[in-house]
Scaffold this motif. Structure first.
Motif, PDB file in Angstrom:
ATOM      1  N   ALA A  26       0.629  -1.538   0.067  1.00  0.00           N
ATOM      2  CA  ALA A  26       0.545  -0.040  -0.312  1.00  0.00           C
ATOM      3  C   ALA A  26       1.250   1.393  -0.084  1.00  0.00           C
ATOM      4  CB  ALA A  26      -0.705   0.184   1.285  1.00  0.00           C
ATOM      5  N   GLN A  27       2.160   1.072   0.496  1.00  0.00           N
ATOM      6  CA  GLN A  27       2.675   2.609   0.502  1.00  0.00           C
ATOM      7  C   GLN A  27       3.150   2.852  -0.534  1.00  0.00           C
ATOM      8  OE1 GLN A  27       6.619   1.388   2.407  1.00  0.00           O
ATOM      9  NE2 GLN A  27       5.738   1.219   4.610  1.00  0.00           N
ATOM     10  N   HIS A  28       3.151   2.197  -1.799  1.00  0.00           N
ATOM     11  CA  HIS A  28       3.714   2.508  -3.185  1.00  0.00           C
ATOM     12  C   HIS A  28       2.014   3.209  -3.742  1.00  0.00           C
ATOM     13  CE1 HIS A  28       7.035   1.153  -2.889  1.00  0.00           C
ATOM     14  NE2 HIS A  28       6.817  -0.004  -1.944  1.00  0.00           N
ATOM     15  N   LEU A  29       0.924   2.862  -3.307  1.00  0.00           N
ATOM     16  CA  LEU A  29      -0.308   3.115  -3.923  1.00  0.00           C
ATOM     17  C   LEU A  29      -0.421   5.285  -4.267  1.00  0.00           C
ATOM     18  CD1 LEU A  29      -2.361   0.151  -3.414  1.00  0.00           C
ATOM     19  CD2 LEU A  29      -0.704   0.500  -5.141  1.00  0.00           C
ATOM     20  N   LYS A  30      -0.150   5.644  -4.720  1.00  0.00           N
ATOM     21  CA  LYS A  30      -0.588   7.004  -4.307  1.00  0.00           C
ATOM     22  C   LYS A  30      -2.094   7.804  -5.343  1.00  0.00           C
ATOM     23  CE  LYS A  30       3.329   7.111  -2.686  1.00  0.00           C
ATOM     24  NZ  LYS A  30       3.028   7.261  -1.443  1.00  0.00           N
ATOM     25  N   ARG A  31      -2.443   6.989  -6.929  1.00  0.00           N
ATOM     26  CA  ARG A  31      -3.646   8.650  -7.242  1.00  0.00           C
ATOM     27  C   ARG A  31      -4.100   6.751  -7.702  1.00  0.00           C
ATOM     28  NH1 ARG A  31      -2.558  11.774 -11.379  1.00  0.00           N
ATOM     29  NH2 ARG A  31      -4.885  12.971 -10.936  1.00  0.00           N
ATOM     30  N   GLY A  32      -5.090   6.287  -7.245  1.00  0.00           N
ATOM     31  CA  GLY A  32      -5.969   4.953  -7.705  1.00  0.00           C
ATOM     32  C   GLY A  32      -7.101   5.356  -8.617  1.00  0.00           C
ATOM     33  N   ILE A  33      -7.809   4.503  -9.301  1.00  0.00           N
ATOM     34  CA  ILE A  33      -8.931   4.747 -10.530  1.00  0.00           C
ATOM     35  C   ILE A  33     -10.237   4.167  -9.956  1.00  0.00           C
ATOM     36  CG2 ILE A  33      -7.852   3.996 -12.243  1.00  0.00           C
ATOM     37  CD1 ILE A  33      -9.912   6.783 -13.563  1.00  0.00           C
ATOM     38  N   ASN A  34     -11.127   3.507  -9.732  1.00  0.00           N
ATOM     39  CA  ASN A  34     -11.939   2.739  -9.635  1.00  0.00           C
ATOM     40  C   ASN A  34     -12.852   2.561 -11.114  1.00  0.00           C
ATOM     41  OD1 ASN A  34     -14.188   0.688  -8.287  1.00  0.00           O
ATOM     42  ND2 ASN A  34     -15.421   2.532  -8.727  1.00  0.00           N
ATOM     43  N   VAL A  35     -12.946   1.331 -11.554  1.00  0.00           N
ATOM     44  CA  VAL A  35     -12.988   0.742 -12.542  1.00  0.00           C
ATOM     45  C   VAL A  35     -14.262  -0.074 -12.474  1.00  0.00           C
ATOM     46  CG1 VAL A  35     -11.497   1.245 -14.441  1.00  0.00           C
ATOM     47  CG2 VAL A  35     -11.627  -0.912 -13.262  1.00  0.00           C
ATOM     48  N   SER A  36     -15.626   0.623 -12.982  1.00  0.00           N
ATOM     49  CA  SER A  36     -17.031  -0.199 -12.094  1.00  0.00           C
ATOM     50  C   SER A  36     -17.731  -0.590 -13.270  1.00  0.00           C
ATOM     51  CB  SER A  36     -17.676   1.197 -11.171  1.00  0.00           C
ATOM     52  OG  SER A  36     -18.321   1.535 -11.543  1.00  0.00           O
ATOM     53  N   VAL A  71      -5.597   0.555  -9.506  1.00  0.00           N
ATOM     54  CA  VAL A  71      -7.294   0.398 -10.205  1.00  0.00           C
ATOM     55  C   VAL A  71      -7.599  -0.865  -9.116  1.00  0.00           C
ATOM     56  CG1 VAL A  71      -8.194  -0.659 -11.897  1.00  0.00           C
ATOM     57  CG2 VAL A  71      -6.118   0.290 -12.590  1.00  0.00           C
ATOM     58  N   ARG A  72      -8.759   0.128  -9.158  1.00  0.00           N
ATOM     59  CA  ARG A  72      -9.715  -0.715  -8.381  1.00  0.00           C
ATOM     60  C   ARG A  72     -10.899  -1.322  -9.218  1.00  0.00           C
ATOM     61  NH1 ARG A  72     -15.060   0.157  -5.742  1.00  0.00           N
ATOM     62  NH2 ARG A  72     -15.819  -0.872  -4.633  1.00  0.00           N
ATOM     63  N   LEU A  73     -11.086  -2.602  -9.438  1.00  0.00           N
ATOM     64  CA  LEU A  73     -11.266  -3.849 -10.242  1.00  0.00           C
ATOM     65  C   LEU A  73     -12.411  -4.228  -9.454  1.00  0.00           C
ATOM     66  CD1 LEU A  73     -11.884  -4.528 -13.245  1.00  0.00           C
ATOM     67  CD2 LEU A  73      -9.955  -6.017 -13.167  1.00  0.00           C
ATOM     68  N   SER A  74     -13.728  -3.915  -9.832  1.00  0.00           N
ATOM     69  CA  SER A  74     -14.968  -4.640  -9.423  1.00  0.00           C
ATOM     70  C   SER A  74     -15.139  -6.218 -10.029  1.00  0.00           C
ATOM     71  CB  SER A  74     -16.274  -3.892  -8.867  1.00  0.00           C
ATOM     72  OG  SER A  74     -15.867  -3.141  -8.303  1.00  0.00           O
ATOM     73  N   ASP A 105       0.873  -2.226 -18.300  1.00  0.00           N
ATOM     74  CA  ASP A 105       0.870  -0.539 -18.249  1.00  0.00           C
ATOM     75  C   ASP A 105       1.647   0.016 -16.328  1.00  0.00           C
ATOM     76  OD1 ASP A 105      -0.020   0.165 -20.624  1.00  0.00           O
ATOM     77  OD2 ASP A 105      -1.882  -0.466 -19.975  1.00  0.00           O
ATOM     78  N   GLY A 106       2.217  -1.116 -15.117  1.00  0.00           N
ATOM     79  CA  GLY A 106       2.205   0.090 -14.490  1.00  0.00           C
ATOM     80  C   GLY A 106       1.305   0.176 -13.202  1.00  0.00           C
ATOM     81  N   LEU A 107       0.289  -0.724 -14.175  1.00  0.00           N
ATOM     82  CA  LEU A 107      -0.954   0.265 -12.844  1.00  0.00           C
ATOM     83  C   LEU A 107      -1.282  -1.717 -11.624  1.00  0.00           C
ATOM     84  CD1 LEU A 107      -3.504   0.826 -15.235  1.00  0.00           C
ATOM     85  CD2 LEU A 107      -2.289   3.192 -13.469  1.00  0.00           C
ATOM     86  N   ASP A 112     -12.093  -5.877  -5.711  1.00  0.00           N
ATOM     87  CA  ASP A 112     -13.354  -6.136  -4.876  1.00  0.00           C
ATOM     88  C   ASP A 112     -14.453  -6.909  -5.429  1.00  0.00           C
ATOM     89  OD1 ASP A 112     -15.136  -5.319  -3.614  1.00  0.00           O
ATOM     90  OD2 ASP A 112     -15.879  -3.214  -4.829  1.00  0.00           O
ATOM     91  N   LEU A 113     -14.686  -7.867  -4.783  1.00  0.00           N
ATOM     92  CA  LEU A 113     -15.756  -8.867  -5.061  1.00  0.00           C
ATOM     93  C   LEU A 113     -16.981  -7.604  -4.954  1.00  0.00           C
ATOM     94  CD1 LEU A 113     -16.227 -11.705  -6.319  1.00  0.00           C
ATOM     95  CD2 LEU A 113     -16.899 -11.925  -3.592  1.00  0.00           C
ATOM     96  N   HIS A 114     -18.027  -7.821  -5.448  1.00  0.00           N
ATOM     97  CA  HIS A 114     -18.571  -6.908  -5.749  1.00  0.00           C
ATOM     98  C   HIS A 114     -20.413  -7.502  -5.947  1.00  0.00           C
ATOM     99  CE1 HIS A 114     -19.560  -2.374  -4.898  1.00  0.00           C
ATOM    100  NE2 HIS A 114     -20.878  -2.912  -5.832  1.00  0.00           N
ATOM    101  N   PRO A 115     -20.470  -8.488  -5.088  1.00  0.00           N
ATOM    102  CA  PRO A 115     -21.698  -8.631  -6.088  1.00  0.00           C
ATOM    103  C   PRO A 115     -23.167  -8.056  -5.834  1.00  0.00           C
ATOM    104  CG  PRO A 115     -21.894  -9.516  -4.154  1.00  0.00           C
ATOM    105  CD  PRO A 115     -20.470  -8.290  -4.192  1.00  0.00           C
ATOM    106  N   GLU A 116     -24.150  -8.191  -6.439  1.00  0.00           N
ATOM    107  CA  GLU A 116     -25.716  -7.970  -6.870  1.00  0.00           C
ATOM    108  C   GLU A 116     -26.287  -7.940  -5.330  1.00  0.00           C
ATOM    109  OE1 GLU A 116     -26.197  -5.366  -9.819  1.00  0.00           O
ATOM    110  OE2 GLU A 116     -24.684  -5.741 -10.565  1.00  0.00           O
TER     111      GLU A 116
END
Length: 156
Positions: A26-36, A71-74, A105-107, A112-116
């Protein structure tokens, strides 16, 4: 005396090691994006066309170019499963391709398991559903050649 030889249960030792790894990563994570809505939150369409075009390699390259480093991938649990407890090989292959593209791409990728809601309700009302999800997560995590997953968690 090392901490692991002080009589701590093996589970506590594993948890401490897992936490150390997680904090180091986690120390290396600075800028994240969510792809939902790519591999989750689209219960009526997890087709090959959808997962190949909703977000593609150009989109992922753009995320990296814009300075995102993770990237947070649900993922929805339903298309992950084929039949009773088996893995959907086609969906897994598409998911692996997406993760491999992000890693190339270095990400960093957080899955994230994201059930309905209907799936979550099954989990709330019966142990059989929880057991099935636990087996499903374990089977899926063992297929990830590019990761060292330590837990399968879900968003409820």
């Amino acid at each position: 005396m090392p901490f692991y030889s002080r009589g701590f249960p093996a589970l506590a030792q594993d948890r401490a090691a897992d936490q150390k790894i997680a904090f180091a990563r986690a120390q290396h994570l600075k800028r994240g994006i969510n792809v939902s809505h790519w591999f989750s939150q689209s219960p009526n369409d997890y087709s090959t066309h959808h997962t190949d075009t909703y977000t593609d390699a150009d989109d992922i390259a753009l995320m990296a170019k814009m300075g995102f480093d993770n990237v947070r991938l649900s993922i929805d649990a339903v298309p992950l499963e084929q039949g009773r407890g088996g893995l959907n090989a086609d969906f897994i292959a598409r998911l692996d391709k997406a993760v491999d593209t992000m890693l190339a791409d270095g990400l960093a990728v957080t899955i994230d398991l994201h059930p309905e809601d209907s799936y979550k309700q099954q989990l709330r009302t019966g142990n059989e559903s929880v057991d099935r999800l636990t087996l499903l997560c374990g089977a899926w995590l063992r297929t990830l050649p590019h990761a060292t997953p330590t837990a399968c968690s879900s968003r409820f």
